[in-house]
Design an enzyme around this catalytic site. Structure first.
Site, mmCIF file in Angstrom:
data_model
loop_
_atom_site.group_PDB
_atom_site.id
_atom_site.type_symbol
_atom_site.label_atom_id
_atom_site.label_comp_id
_atom_site.label_asym_id
_atom_site.label_seq_id
_atom_site.Cartn_x
_atom_site.Cartn_y
_atom_site.Cartn_z
ATOM 1 N N ASP A 88 2.925 1.053 1.352
ATOM 2 C CA ASP A 88 2.452 2.242 2.060
ATOM 3 C C ASP A 88 0.924 2.359 1.923
ATOM 4 O O ASP A 88 0.361 2.047 0.863
ATOM 5 C CB ASP A 88 3.122 3.467 1.401
ATOM 6 C CG ASP A 88 2.981 4.729 2.208
ATOM 7 O OD1 ASP A 88 3.458 4.737 3.342
ATOM 8 O OD2 ASP A 88 2.411 5.699 1.684
ATOM 9 N N GLU A 144 -4.964 -8.648 -3.261
ATOM 10 C CA GLU A 144 -4.808 -10.049 -3.673
ATOM 11 C C GLU A 144 -4.033 -10.123 -5.001
ATOM 12 O O GLU A 144 -3.107 -10.923 -5.156
ATOM 13 C CB GLU A 144 -6.219 -10.619 -3.846
ATOM 14 C CG GLU A 144 -6.316 -11.951 -4.526
ATOM 15 C CD GLU A 144 -6.364 -13.095 -3.528
ATOM 16 O OE1 GLU A 144 -6.102 -12.856 -2.337
ATOM 17 O OE2 GLU A 144 -6.610 -14.211 -3.969
HETATM 18 C C1 GLC Z 1 2.588 6.357 5.404
HETATM 19 C C2 GLC Z 1 4.028 6.701 5.726
HETATM 20 C C3 GLC Z 1 4.086 8.150 6.117
HETATM 21 C C4 GLC Z 1 3.609 8.987 4.934
HETATM 22 C C5 GLC Z 1 2.213 8.549 4.475
HETATM 23 C C6 GLC Z 1 1.876 9.120 3.123
HETATM 24 O O1 GLC Z 1 1.757 6.452 6.510
HETATM 25 O O2 GLC Z 1 4.504 5.823 6.721
HETATM 26 O O3 GLC Z 1 5.382 8.529 6.517
HETATM 27 O O4 GLC Z 1 3.556 10.338 5.291
HETATM 28 O O5 GLC Z 1 2.139 7.150 4.339
HETATM 29 O O6 GLC Z 1 2.590 8.472 2.120
#
Ligand code: GLC
Length: 533
Positions: free
Chosen positions: A201, A251
């Protein structure tokens, strides 16, 4: 040497809470995913990306993790997870977890200890803490993606902590050795259980500027109406994310993952990071990445697709991930087709998704051609919907339950679904499409099979053909195999002269009609056709 399995593979993104509910509590769960493995397998894909499965107070629906080692109780138990993993592997499907390691929930034990353990405590610097400015306001001008200052004041420490998203999502300090090692061991633990890799994420945000320099504003001439609503866009995020040294952290993550054998780690990045190139370098970083460029587009032109591919070609060693749809953006057919999308548009978009060079992400329901669901204010569960109503309804319209069969909840649950199963999807259920050879679902299966059966479509290079807009044409080529991919991006029939097509053969997989005469081809509205050269 054979290419790694993840290059050119096709992953199916399951948003667990909305996929299939096995126990009637109205929320999708892991046994629910397991119950549908045969369906996923029938699409011909290589694996599954599961949205976050860990315990979370759900301020941001799992993207605020309270315990990286566990499984969210709504979703089942660790045994359920292991069962799903084994079941998927037995069918030849890989499992990719979504790990949210740039921030945690404010209910995570690490944060609680950082907050209450005193400024000299062992986890004092595991998060990004800073004293207030001289005038008592936030330490600097950083803005949160979800709006307002990216800082929250905590009387217990007489300091602010940084949060790039909600205030309940404090930013983990990847500059701190202990925090970094703890985050890396999360990956080790899940790899040891046998998962095949991770989607990371907001991977451009692991590192922040240690000096906490102010972000520069976006010049007013470059601001859009949208930027004013999403005020985080009013500044360039050069110091809270996108740092050049972020690539070194990525990395290190990749090496850590590779130490467990042939696993895959790809990241999510913003448009700005794509502009900065901070998410990739020719030899470093993660295995692959996707940005919001394709996800946010609202008009589709050949030029737009060419520009995107050209941006990527500046990094020849980088392997792209291609995604048009996910849980954060309006569903593809509504984004490009408005309120009454042509039925052929969904097939054409699916064909384009599978034809572009990269590892492909299909979002649940994309294979059915689902449009965005319209929800009322009181039905929304997404915090972004809450913050931005009525300007925007947030992200729930892309998160409604998967439509499986006729019935009040479209076969998703025996209980009350957490988000409504929308009547807009009634005619597009899996059951309605399953035996119809002309359905989106049947087309999706043929399209994935075309891709999987062709080294050129899976791994080959991509060369654009010279043709007048709105037709988009390119060739995927690998060794002796060359396949021309043609798309009429408009709602009108088009005729295109492409001398390279002379003598080629139309493949069976096609959306819409095509007539080939020498080097000329007639394409019906939103046609997608493939030719063997
Ligand atoms: C990413 C996720 C989203 C979330 C954000 C914060 O963009 O896909 O759903 O709100 O990260 O974690």
């Amino acid at each position: 040497m054979a290419e790694p399995w993840w290059q050119g593979c096709v992953l199916y993104h399951v948003y667990v809470r909305s996929f299939f509910d096995s126990d009637g509590d109205g929320q999708g769960d892991l046994p629910g995913v397991e119950a549908k493995l045969d369906y996923i397998k029938s699409l011909g894909v290589d694996g599954i990306w599961l949205s976050p499965i860990h315990p979370s107070p759900n301020r941001d629906w799992g993207y605020d993790v309270a315990d990286f080692e566990g499984v969210q109780a709504d979703y089942g138990t660790m045994e359920d997870f292991q069962h799903l993993l084994d079941g998927a592997h037995a069918k030849g499907l890989r499992i990719i977890l979504d790990e949210v390691l740039s921030h945690t929930s404010d209910e995570h034990a690490w944060f609680v200890e950082s907050l209450t353990g005193g400024k000299d405590g062992p986890k004092a610097d595991w998060y990004v803490w800073a004293d207030p400015s001289k005038d008592g306001t936030a330490p600097n001008n950083w803005l949160s993606v979800f709006g307002g200052p990216a800082w929250a004041y905590q009387p217990a420490r007489r300091q602010h902590y940084h949060h790039k998203f909600l205030r309940q999502q404090p930013k983990l300090n990847w500059r701190n050795h202990g925090a970094r090692e703890a985050a890396l061991s999360v990956l080790d633990n899940w790899l040891a259980k046998g998962v095949d890799g991770f989607r990371l994420d907001v991977a451009g945000t692991f590192l922040h500027d240690g000096a906490l320099s102010d972000n520069p504003p976006v010049p007013s001439a470059e601001r859009t109406r949208d930027d004013w609503a999403h005020a985080g866009n009013l500044q360039r995020h050069l110091f809270d994310s996108n740092l050049p040294e972020n690539v070194e952290t990525l990395e290190a993550i990749r090496k850590r993952v590779e130490a467990h054998g042939e696993r895959f780690v790809f990241g999510e990045f913003s448009e700005e990071e794509a502009r900065c190139g901070a998410y990739l370098s020719p030899t470093e970083g993660l295995h692959s990445a996707y940005t919001f460029v394709l996800l946010l587009a609202r008009t589709l032109t050949p030029k737009f697709i060419k520009d995107h591919c050209e941006t990527l070609s500046a990094y020849p060693a980088h392997w792209p991930t291609i995604s048009f749809s996910n849980h954060d953006v309006p569903r593809t057919v509504s984004r490009f087709g408005g309120e009454n999308p042509s039925p052929d548009l969904a097939k054409m978009m699916f064909a384009l998704l599978l034809s572009l060079r990269g590892t492909t992400l299909i979002y649940q329901g994309e294979e059915l051609g689902l449009p965005q669901a319209s929800l009322t204010r009181d039905q929304l569960r997404d915090p972004v919907g809450d913050l931005y109503w009525p300007y925007s309804g947030g992200r729930d319209g892309a998160r409604t339950p998967m439509p499986w069969a006729p019935g009040p909840t479209l076969g998703f649950t025996d209980g009350t679904p957490w988000l409504p199963a929308t009547s807009e999807h009634e005619h597009l259920t899996v059951a309605a499409q399953e035996d119809d050879p002309g359905s989106n679902l049947a087309f999706a299966r043929e399209m994935v099979a075309l891709r999987k059966g062709s080294p050129a479509m899976t791994l080959g290079g991509l060369e654009f053909l010279d043709v007048a807009e709105p037709v988009l044409a390119f060739v995927r080529r690998q060794d002796d195999e060359a396949i021309a991919c043609l798309f009429n991006l408009s709602a009108e029939p088009r005729f295109a002269d492409i001398p390279e097509l002379e003598g080629s053969i139309l493949l069976e997989v096609r959306a819409g009609d095509a007539e080939l005469r020498g080097g000329s081809i007639g394409l019906s509205a939103y046609a997608a056709v493939f030719l063997r050269l």
